[in-house]
Design an enzyme around this catalytic site. Structure first.
Site, PDB file in Angstrom:
ATOM      1  N   HIS A  68       0.918  -1.432  -0.011  1.00  9.35           N
ATOM      2  CA  HIS A  68      -0.173   0.181   0.098  1.00  9.35           C
ATOM      3  C   HIS A  68       0.793   1.200  -0.098  1.00  9.35           C
ATOM      4  O   HIS A  68       1.734   1.216   0.824  1.00  9.35           O
ATOM      5  CB  HIS A  68      -0.982   0.015   1.150  1.00  9.35           C
ATOM      6  CG  HIS A  68      -1.909   0.981   1.236  1.00  9.35           C
ATOM      7  ND1 HIS A  68      -1.678   2.155   1.340  1.00  9.35           N
ATOM      8  CD2 HIS A  68      -3.300   0.708   0.947  1.00  9.35           C
ATOM      9  CE1 HIS A  68      -2.978   2.858   1.207  1.00  9.35           C
ATOM     10  NE2 HIS A  68      -3.901   1.853   0.721  1.00  9.35           N
ATOM     11  N   GLU A  83      -4.070   2.147  -7.487  1.00  6.61           N
ATOM     12  CA  GLU A  83      -4.260   3.073  -6.620  1.00  6.61           C
ATOM     13  C   GLU A  83      -3.487   4.443  -6.849  1.00  6.61           C
ATOM     14  O   GLU A  83      -2.273   4.254  -6.226  1.00  6.61           O
ATOM     15  CB  GLU A  83      -4.044   2.650  -5.123  1.00  6.61           C
ATOM     16  CG  GLU A  83      -5.372   1.763  -4.518  1.00  6.61           C
ATOM     17  CD  GLU A  83      -5.337   1.728  -3.143  1.00  6.61           C
ATOM     18  OE1 GLU A  83      -6.370   1.757  -2.771  1.00  6.61           O
ATOM     19  OE2 GLU A  83      -4.152   1.967  -2.479  1.00  6.61           O
TER      20      GLU A  83
HETATM   21  C1  PEP Z   1      -6.753   2.965   0.321  1.00 12.98           C
HETATM   22  O1  PEP Z   1      -6.296   3.379   1.146  1.00 12.98           O
HETATM   23  O2  PEP Z   1      -6.636   1.805  -0.186  1.00 12.98           O
HETATM   24  C2  PEP Z   1      -7.859   3.665  -0.415  1.00 12.98           C
HETATM   25  C3  PEP Z   1      -8.428   3.455  -1.307  1.00 12.98           C
HETATM   26  O3  PEP Z   1      -8.218   4.837   0.482  1.00 12.98           O
HETATM   27  P1  PEP Z   1      -9.370   5.849   0.240  1.00 12.98           P
HETATM   28  O4  PEP Z   1     -10.717   4.805  -0.373  1.00 12.98           O
HETATM   29  O5  PEP Z   1      -9.704   6.448   1.509  1.00 12.98           O
HETATM   30  O6  PEP Z   1      -9.311   6.741  -0.869  1.00 12.98           O
END
Ligand code: PEP
Length: 246
Positions: free
Chosen positions: A94, A154
């Site tokens: 992450h 992400e």
């Molecule tokens: C995450 O931290 O994996 C994430 C997707 O956070 P958020 O949904 O808060 O953007």
């Protein structure tokens, strides 16, 4: 099949977490064709949530695991300990851990290897820079283990709306094409690895992503601890899986 993976980060403890999953289970009681819902609480809540979830189809995951299974590693939690506690999934790589704890691709790849050896499913996160981290984090992974891998795109700027909010769908699809190309190259041919999007997904925008065939699911952070958002997100996944049924 669609995936909804809830990354609770450090937002929920044991009591609040148990109440939240009970409310979530109530909202979907009686539904037979649910998406794969995975709740990833902080380590301390795993034991209690395992009891609450044991007779449901909701799965349990962790937000990290160390690369060793036992030994003198004060404060660390190994993948077999997670498996033993009832986890089936673990989030690795992450961007918050990469930024806060200096996790490198090499460290992530050791964690991926250890988690796969412990028979966990690995939810591997990559940010806006795709190719290097994906190749580096999957170093040493064998094709036979690819079936236990999921990759989440992400982009850092989209996480918890730090900046511009959720990523445009078009950019997500472009990123997925890059991820597929790297995976194909790494594993000498097309592989079936679910690809998820994460970054400011909530009850309002979830369907935009989930209705796309190319998007296998979402990783949800902040919104996953808010009951109305998480039930709407699961509802969006259900709708995407059964477009005529709901
Ligand atoms: C995450 O931290 O994996 C994430 C997707 O956070 P958020 O949904 O808060 O953007």
């Amino acid at each position: 099949m669609k995936y909804v993976i809830a990354n609770w980060k450090m937002y929920q403890g044991t009591r609040g977490g148990a109440a939240l999953v009970r409310a979530m289970l109530r909202a979907y009681r009686g539904k037979t064709d649910l998406p794969e819902v995975v709740v990833c609480p902080g380590f301390l809540a795993i034991g209690e949530l395992q009891k609450v979830l044991s007779r449901s189809r909701v799965k349990l995951g962790a937000q990290d695991a160390f690369w060793e299974d036992d030994g003198a590693h004060t404060g660390s939690v190994g993948p077999s300990m997670l498996k033993d506690a009832g986890c089936e999934y673990v989030i690795l790589g992450h961007s918050e851990r990469r930024a806060e704890f200096g996790e490198t691709n090499e460290m992530v790849s050791k964690k991926v290897g250890a988690a796969l050896r412990a028979s966990l499913r690995v939810v591997l996160c990559v940010g806006a820079d795709i190719e290097g981290p994906l190749r580096g984090s999957l170093e040493g992974v064998l094709r036979k283990d690819v079936g236990r891998l999921l990759v989440v795109y992400e982009p850092e700027g989209a996480i918890s709306s730090q900046g511009r909010g959720a990523e445009d769908l078009e950019k997500v699809l472009e990123a997925f094409a890059k991820i597929r190309a790297v995976l194909k190259d790494l594993f000498n041919g097309a592989v079936s690895v679910p690809l998820l999007y994460g970054g400011s997904v909530d009850g309002e925008n979830a369907y935009t992503y989930l209705r796309e065939d190319a998007i296998d699911g979402v990783l949800v952070g902040s919104a996953s601890v808010k009951i109305h958002h998480i039930t709407d997100i699961i509802g969006a996944a259900l709708r995407a899986m059964n477009p005529r049924g709901l």
